[in-house]
Design an enzyme around this catalytic site. Structure first.
Site, PDB file in Angstrom:
ATOM      1  N   ASP A 100       8.144 -43.514  -5.480  1.00  0.00           N
ATOM      2  CA  ASP A 100       9.091 -44.594  -4.527  1.00  0.00           C
ATOM      3  C   ASP A 100      10.393 -43.974  -4.569  1.00  0.00           C
ATOM      4  O   ASP A 100      10.899 -44.384  -3.272  1.00  0.00           O
ATOM      5  CB  ASP A 100       9.194 -45.683  -5.686  1.00  0.00           C
ATOM      6  CG  ASP A 100       8.034 -46.816  -5.343  1.00  0.00           C
ATOM      7  OD1 ASP A 100       7.716 -46.900  -4.308  1.00  0.00           O
ATOM      8  OD2 ASP A 100       7.420 -47.580  -6.067  1.00  0.00           O
ATOM      9  N   GLY A 132      -8.066  -7.021   3.890  1.00  0.00           N
ATOM     10  CA  GLY A 132      -8.923  -7.001   4.938  1.00  0.00           C
ATOM     11  C   GLY A 132      -8.357  -7.781   6.051  1.00  0.00           C
ATOM     12  O   GLY A 132      -9.332  -8.127   7.004  1.00  0.00           O
ATOM     13  N   TYR A 136      11.190 -35.196 -20.979  1.00  0.00           N
ATOM     14  CA  TYR A 136       9.853 -35.030 -20.765  1.00  0.00           C
ATOM     15  C   TYR A 136       9.269 -35.283 -19.336  1.00  0.00           C
ATOM     16  O   TYR A 136       9.984 -35.943 -18.591  1.00  0.00           O
ATOM     17  CB  TYR A 136       9.077 -36.230 -21.699  1.00  0.00           C
ATOM     18  CG  TYR A 136       9.219 -37.614 -21.167  1.00  0.00           C
ATOM     19  CD1 TYR A 136       8.386 -38.258 -20.182  1.00  0.00           C
ATOM     20  CD2 TYR A 136      10.333 -38.454 -21.579  1.00  0.00           C
ATOM     21  CE1 TYR A 136       8.257 -39.484 -19.818  1.00  0.00           C
ATOM     22  CE2 TYR A 136      10.232 -39.715 -21.010  1.00  0.00           C
ATOM     23  CZ  TYR A 136       9.340 -40.290 -20.343  1.00  0.00           C
ATOM     24  OH  TYR A 136       9.467 -41.515 -19.886  1.00  0.00           O
ATOM     25  N   MET A 188      -5.864  -7.161   8.018  1.00  0.00           N
ATOM     26  CA  MET A 188      -5.423  -6.280   9.085  1.00  0.00           C
ATOM     27  C   MET A 188      -6.358  -5.090   9.196  1.00  0.00           C
ATOM     28  O   MET A 188      -7.179  -4.984   8.523  1.00  0.00           O
ATOM     29  CB  MET A 188      -3.917  -6.097   8.919  1.00  0.00           C
ATOM     30  CG  MET A 188      -3.132  -7.259   9.053  1.00  0.00           C
ATOM     31  SD  MET A 188      -1.417  -6.974   9.085  1.00  0.00           S
ATOM     32  CE  MET A 188      -1.482  -6.549   7.306  1.00  0.00           C
ATOM     33  N   LYS A 239       0.952  -1.042   0.036  1.00  0.00           N
ATOM     34  CA  LYS A 239      -0.016   0.069  -0.053  1.00  0.00           C
ATOM     35  C   LYS A 239       0.648   1.192  -0.135  1.00  0.00           C
ATOM     36  O   LYS A 239       0.747   1.953  -0.751  1.00  0.00           O
ATOM     37  CB  LYS A 239      -0.900   0.029   1.217  1.00  0.00           C
ATOM     38  CG  LYS A 239      -2.013   0.999   1.186  1.00  0.00           C
ATOM     39  CD  LYS A 239      -3.039   0.752   2.624  1.00  0.00           C
ATOM     40  CE  LYS A 239      -3.713  -0.536   2.326  1.00  0.00           C
ATOM     41  NZ  LYS A 239      -4.267  -0.907   3.704  1.00  0.00           N
ATOM     42  N   CYS A 257       7.843 -39.804 -14.111  1.00  0.00           N
ATOM     43  CA  CYS A 257       6.309 -40.168 -14.217  1.00  0.00           C
ATOM     44  C   CYS A 257       5.889 -40.363 -12.664  1.00  0.00           C
ATOM     45  O   CYS A 257       4.645 -40.815 -12.485  1.00  0.00           O
ATOM     46  CB  CYS A 257       6.125 -41.479 -14.794  1.00  0.00           C
ATOM     47  SG  CYS A 257       6.939 -42.761 -13.882  1.00  0.00           S
ATOM     48  N   SER A 311      12.985 -43.483 -16.831  1.00  0.00           N
ATOM     49  CA  SER A 311      11.711 -42.602 -16.187  1.00  0.00           C
ATOM     50  C   SER A 311      11.944 -42.474 -14.667  1.00  0.00           C
ATOM     51  O   SER A 311      11.609 -43.818 -13.921  1.00  0.00           O
ATOM     52  CB  SER A 311      10.322 -43.122 -16.765  1.00  0.00           C
ATOM     53  OG  SER A 311       9.193 -42.329 -16.256  1.00  0.00           O
ATOM     54  N   HIS A 321     -16.494  -8.581   0.721  1.00  0.00           N
ATOM     55  CA  HIS A 321     -15.795  -9.570   1.244  1.00  0.00           C
ATOM     56  C   HIS A 321     -15.652 -10.901   0.679  1.00  0.00           C
ATOM     57  O   HIS A 321     -14.738 -11.608   0.158  1.00  0.00           O
ATOM     58  CB  HIS A 321     -15.638  -9.594   2.768  1.00  0.00           C
ATOM     59  CG  HIS A 321     -14.775 -10.482   3.383  1.00  0.00           C
ATOM     60  ND1 HIS A 321     -14.904 -11.638   3.738  1.00  0.00           N
ATOM     61  CD2 HIS A 321     -13.508  -9.995   3.744  1.00  0.00           C
ATOM     62  CE1 HIS A 321     -13.866 -12.265   4.134  1.00  0.00           C
ATOM     63  NE2 HIS A 321     -12.979 -11.477   4.181  1.00  0.00           N
ATOM     64  N   ARG A 344      -3.676  -1.652  -6.462  1.00  0.00           N
ATOM     65  CA  ARG A 344      -2.829  -2.821  -6.304  1.00  0.00           C
ATOM     66  C   ARG A 344      -2.986  -3.570  -7.666  1.00  0.00           C
ATOM     67  O   ARG A 344      -4.243  -3.484  -8.095  1.00  0.00           O
ATOM     68  CB  ARG A 344      -3.031  -3.570  -4.896  1.00  0.00           C
ATOM     69  CG  ARG A 344      -4.257  -3.982  -4.700  1.00  0.00           C
ATOM     70  CD  ARG A 344      -4.779  -4.599  -3.552  1.00  0.00           C
ATOM     71  NE  ARG A 344      -5.959  -4.621  -3.264  1.00  0.00           N
ATOM     72  CZ  ARG A 344      -6.702  -4.593  -1.952  1.00  0.00           C
ATOM     73  NH1 ARG A 344      -5.880  -4.112  -0.984  1.00  0.00           N
ATOM     74  NH2 ARG A 344      -8.143  -4.486  -1.803  1.00  0.00           N
ATOM     75  N   GLU A 376      13.877 -45.548  -9.396  1.00  0.00           N
ATOM     76  CA  GLU A 376      13.143 -45.487  -8.291  1.00  0.00           C
ATOM     77  C   GLU A 376      13.616 -46.079  -6.987  1.00  0.00           C
ATOM     78  O   GLU A 376      13.088 -45.987  -5.846  1.00  0.00           O
ATOM     79  CB  GLU A 376      11.557 -45.671  -8.575  1.00  0.00           C
ATOM     80  CG  GLU A 376      11.410 -47.321  -9.034  1.00  0.00           C
ATOM     81  CD  GLU A 376      10.091 -47.632  -9.475  1.00  0.00           C
ATOM     82  OE1 GLU A 376       8.953 -46.875  -8.833  1.00  0.00           O
ATOM     83  OE2 GLU A 376       9.632 -48.700  -9.918  1.00  0.00           O
ATOM     84  N   ARG A 395      -3.107   3.191   8.534  1.00  0.00           N
ATOM     85  CA  ARG A 395      -3.668   1.937   7.764  1.00  0.00           C
ATOM     86  C   ARG A 395      -2.377   1.017   7.695  1.00  0.00           C
ATOM     87  O   ARG A 395      -1.171   1.270   7.494  1.00  0.00           O
ATOM     88  CB  ARG A 395      -3.803   2.519   6.018  1.00  0.00           C
ATOM     89  CG  ARG A 395      -4.856   3.713   6.263  1.00  0.00           C
ATOM     90  CD  ARG A 395      -4.667   4.506   4.716  1.00  0.00           C
ATOM     91  NE  ARG A 395      -5.331   3.417   3.788  1.00  0.00           N
ATOM     92  CZ  ARG A 395      -5.129   3.489   2.406  1.00  0.00           C
ATOM     93  NH1 ARG A 395      -4.716   4.699   2.057  1.00  0.00           N
ATOM     94  NH2 ARG A 395      -5.911   2.767   1.776  1.00  0.00           N
TER      95      ARG A 395
END
Ligand code: ADP
Ligand code: MG
Ligand code: MG
Length: 870
Positions: A767, A100, A849, A102, A21, A829, A762, A453, A335, A743, A91
């Site tokens: 795991d 809203g 990938y 504080m 602000k 994966c 992959s 609100h 803002r 894995e 403020r």
């Protein structure tokens, strides 16, 4: 150390120090907007306050005093002055906006004497009294901790005594009466009168704002939004301008574009003769900003121009607070506007086309997590036709929600704990309702507008909300609401349509939304900028189809065990498992073969030319067997095996640590005939699919749970031998690859030797995480919350990759493997394939990938593009 900055010393990029602000007030001033004068106390002063055991530091106090003196000089007014009193607002404003959460105090500087001066100077006693009663109420609530309802009761009492509906209908004398009664309330609570010394008021208010950083709702908000607790809040002291100075004054809020749809049209509301939060609090029904034109055309035009200037300056949609004092316009806040996912995409794409931002900026502006919401359901159009319409409110936040109604946050939370879907119903919401809003499917309020609100917070959460539904009457205390003469109690079911504002009786099935043109355009840019391929984890043609619609470029993980569980197969699978000799096992496998072949065939047809990695059987076999006595009995009847014998056999197969047990390639090594059948099914399906279509199918077989090179060597040979046989039988060949999941930590550490015989890797990060961290995902629920609380792991390592630990292993594996085989294709994966933070890491590691669940595919595409831009 400088703890206080005048607005003209600050800048928009000083958010960390001045709060959002404060920094934006300074920035608005810098670009020449009408902003009331003031100064900002820094977040560092707030942190100092907490460091020094919640005491105001002397240096900070003296800097505030100096800045106040400068403000008095600039405005020609004096705080508490008898001739020309200065009134200010105090403020709060953190670096990251927490709307809203504080507290703010307006009209500070009023007391029994200044109120008289102000009445005289303004020639408007009513206005002076109105400001004073507001000040007493806000100051008492925020600073003295006397709850607001104490004052509301009195206010409503007087309104009733006078027989008036609107607060503006009260006279100066009524307000004087109210002020007297307010003061009595304060005296009763404090045992001393309302503080009359404005300097003392000021210091108390600053301290209260510091304290509000740690109020419960602010804490919950930070938790939900992952905002660090140590940021602290700044405090802004600003000269008051008055929207409550009669009918030529007013106050309002506006968005430069529609935060729900993203449409390029000013969107907002205002109230004449009102102050501060009157608009959002739903005290009276506000007017749309467009009708400001009828109230005061000059002000309206100035407003339009300024707002346009603001948006061009910030190059993003702005959320603005303004006040008009006797025909003069002031800007009190700006803002970046919170918006729905739909709006975020439309605004970003439009701004690229308007030449305000680049494609790259547009892509970086979209939160990948948000995108998933777009893919989620809206009510099924047919079901909607038959649904029982109840009432209409404002479509405050899009989406579809069905559930049981509750009226209090805590009841929603309890419902959630019982596993119920619920809808929160309130007159209007306030920050106290935040937990209920988080846990409800949707929110319905009887009062409040599009910027209430409820509306703002719901949009931020991407939660369905219908606000300002005047057709319903809510009896919060008695826990019911009415539509006409129909009553709805706790637990009754309703449905909300956040896109239209319609509410219905009962539950309505929902379907997924269509992609709009903007989404398509953005995703096209995303795909241009992305280098990692995005695949999906899919076991059924339906999942595969959905994923392809969402842009999946292949299947990274097709798990064969899910096929085994289907009702018509499980008896055969069980026969296969319980076979005591290889002949019996082969008999069962021969029955499974055509079924599996058909499964893969359908998958290949669905995927066409897109690649599909099929993983051979992974889970331990006992998972397919019954465990309850009555189920074992049924199986024994079915198979004609003695029940005790069967029980003993199942007992033999059971394991203490199934996660580390007889599973993955260990199955293929001990029962090669199982993997052989699966490989055959895959090859035969691929050959048939190739014959039946024009697709070029490249088979990818993936061996799970390899930890040792020899395991993969053996399984590779098995696949190759099976291929040779199938190709001979069919007088044809088809290209295929054999790869492995990484894995098991040992696989990562010996990735160079494993890579020798692998066509692709992959990473099975689920795991790999379990085995690296040494705890199972199923049991971690018991202690992970405490681990996260104590920051042992910052995030749930099953959602976001633990880069320090598991990530280190991945890095070792990638480096070693690529040294061995420079162009080895590497993917992932696990669950982490759909997590934006983890995706950034995979991109850095040079993965080819990522593969994730169908609904995460667009998220992954966006995150993959962002990873390239970061
Ligand atoms: P929040 O952070 O909750 O939005 P603010 O500090 O923005 O709280 O204050 C809420 C409202 O109070 C503002 O939108 C504005 O209408 C009013 N307000 C704050 N400061 C002033 C001021 N100096 N003059 C007039 N109104 C003010
Ligand atoms: Mg504000
Ligand atoms: Mg696994």
């Amino acid at each position: 150390m400088k703890y206080v900055y005048a607005f003209d010393e600050g800048r928009g990029n000083m958010k960390n120090l001045l709060g959002g602000k404060g920094a934006n007030l300074a920035e608005m001033k810098k670009i020449g907007l009408p902003v009331p004068e003031g100064f900002t106390i820094t977040t560092e002063a707030c942190n100092l306050y907490y460091d020094e055991n919640e005491k105001m530091n002397d240096d900070v106090i003296s800097q505030i005093e100096q800045s106040l003196a400068a403000l008095e000089k600039k405005t020609g007014k004096i705080l508490g002055g008898i001739n020309s009193p200065l009134l200010v607002s105090v403020r709060s404003g953190a670096a990251i906006s927490m709307p809203g959460m504080m507290d703010t105090v307006l009209n500070l500087g009023m007391n029994d004497i200044t109120v008289q001066t102000i009445a005289k100077l303004s020639n408007d006693e009513r206005f002076a009294m109105d400001s004073y009663r507001r000040f007493i109420q806000m100051f008492s609530d925020v600073v003295l901790g006397i709850e607001k309802y104490n004052f509301d009761l009195i206010f409503d009492d007087v309104k009733e005594e006078k027989g008036v509906q609107e607060d503006t209908a009260l006279s100066a004398d009524d307000l004087k009466n109210i002020i007297e009664r307010y003061k009595q309330v304060v005296f009763k609570h404090m045992n001393k009168p309302f503080p009359q010394d404005p300097k003392e008021q000021l210091m108390m208010a600053v301290e209260a704002v510091f304290s509000s950083w740690n109020n419960p709702r602010a804490k919950i908000y930070r938790q939900v939004n992952e905002i660090p607790d140590e940021l602290g809040t700044a405090v802004n002291i600003q000269e008051m301008v008055f929207g409550n100075r009669g009918q030529s004054s007013g106050t309002g809020v506006a968005f430069t574009r529609n935060p729900s749809t993203g449409e390029k049209a000013l969107f907002g509301e205002f109230l004449m003769n009102a102050q501060g939060e009157d608009v959002v609090a739903g005290i009276r029904t506000p007017l749309p900003v467009s009708s400001l034109k009828e109230q005061n055309e000059t002000v309206y035009n100035e407003f339009i121009q300024t707002v346009d200037k603001l948006e061009k300056h910030y190059k993003d949609m702005q959320d603005i607070e303004f006040t008009i004092e006797q025909g003069k316009l002031f800007f009190l806040q700006t803002r970046t506007g919170k918006r729905t996912a739909t709006a975020a995409i439309k605004v970003a794409v439009d701004m690229v086309e308007e030449g305000l931002i680049t494609k790259e900026e547009a892509i970086l502006r979209i939160n990948p997590e948000e995108i998933e919401k777009l893919l989620h359901p809206t009510f099924d159009a047919n079901a909607l036709k038959g649904a029982k319409f109840l009432a209409k409110g404002l479509p405050a936040s899009p989406g579809a929600a069905s559930g049981k109604v509750y009226f209090y946050s805590e009841d929603i939370v309890k419902a959630k704990e019982r596993g119920e879907k619920s809808v929160l119903i309130r007159m209007e919401t306030s920050p106290e309702d935040i937990e209920g809003m988080i846990n409800a499917e949707g929110i319905l309020t009887a009062r409040g507008g599009m910027t209430s609100h409820a509306a703002v917070v719901a949009r931020g959460m991407g939660k369905c909300c219908v606000a300002g539904c005047h057709d319903i009457k809510v009896y919060e205390n008695e826990k019911y609401f009415t539509v006409g003469d129909k009553k709805f109690y706790e637990g009754d079911e309703i449905s909300l349509d956040g896109n239209t504002g319609d509410i219905y009786e009962g539950l309505i099935p929902a379907t997924k939304v269509e992609f709009s043109g903007h989404f398509g355009k953005l995703m096209q840019w995303v795909d241009e900028l992305r280098t990692m391929q995005v695949r999906t984890n899919a076991d059924t043609p339906q999942d595969a189809k959905t994923a392809v619609e969402f842009g999946a470029e292949g299947i990274g993980l097709c798990r064969t065990e899910h096929m085994f569980f289907e009702e018509d197969r499980i008896p055969i699978v069980r026969r296969m498992i319980l076979a005591r000799n290889i002949d019996d096992r082969r008999k069962a496998l021969n029955q499974l073969l055509p079924i599996q072949r058909e499964d893969f065939y359908k998958m290949y047809l669905e995927m066409g030319d897109r690649p599909m990695t099929v993983r051979l059987l992974d889970p331990p076999l006992h998972e397919f067997l019954p465990h309850e006595d009555k189920d074992i009995q049924a199986l024994s009847d079915d198979f004609g095996i003695d029940c005790d014998v069967l029980k003993a056999h199942i007992g033999e197969l059971s394991e203490h640590n199934p996660m580390l047990g007889h599973r993955g390639c260990r199955l293929g090594i001990t029962y090669p005939e199982i993997y052989e059948m699966q490989c055959r099914a895959i090859f035969e399906a691929a050959i048939k699919a190739t014959k039946d279509t024009k697709y070029t199918i490249d088979v990818e077989i993936m061996i799970p749970l390899v930890g040792n090179k020899i395991e993969l060597d053996l399984m590779r040979k098995l696949a190759e031998d099976t291929a040779t046989k199938v190709f001979e039988e069919n007088q044809t060949t088809i290209s295929f690859k054999v790869g492995t999941m990484i894995e098991v930590p040992r696989a990562a550490l010996t990735a160079d030797s494993i890579a020798e015989n692998a066509d692709f890797f992959s990473f099975g990060t689920n795991d790999l995480t379990q085995m690296t961290l040494g705890f199972s995902r199923d049991d971690a629920g018991k202690f992970l919350p405490i681990y996260k609380e104590k920051e042992i792991y910052e995030r749930d390592p099953f959602q976001t990759l633990d880069q320090t630990g598991v990530g280190a292993l991945i890095e070792i594996a990638v480096t070693k493997a690529r040294k061995q085989k420079q162009h080895l294709k590497i993917g992932i994966c696990g669950e982490h394939g759909g997590d934006p933070r983890s995706i950034e890491f995979f991109a850095k590691q040079g993965f080819d990938y990522i593969s994730c669940s169908p609904y995460r595919v667009p998220v992954a595409r966006l995150a993959a593009a962002q990873a390239n831009l970061k």
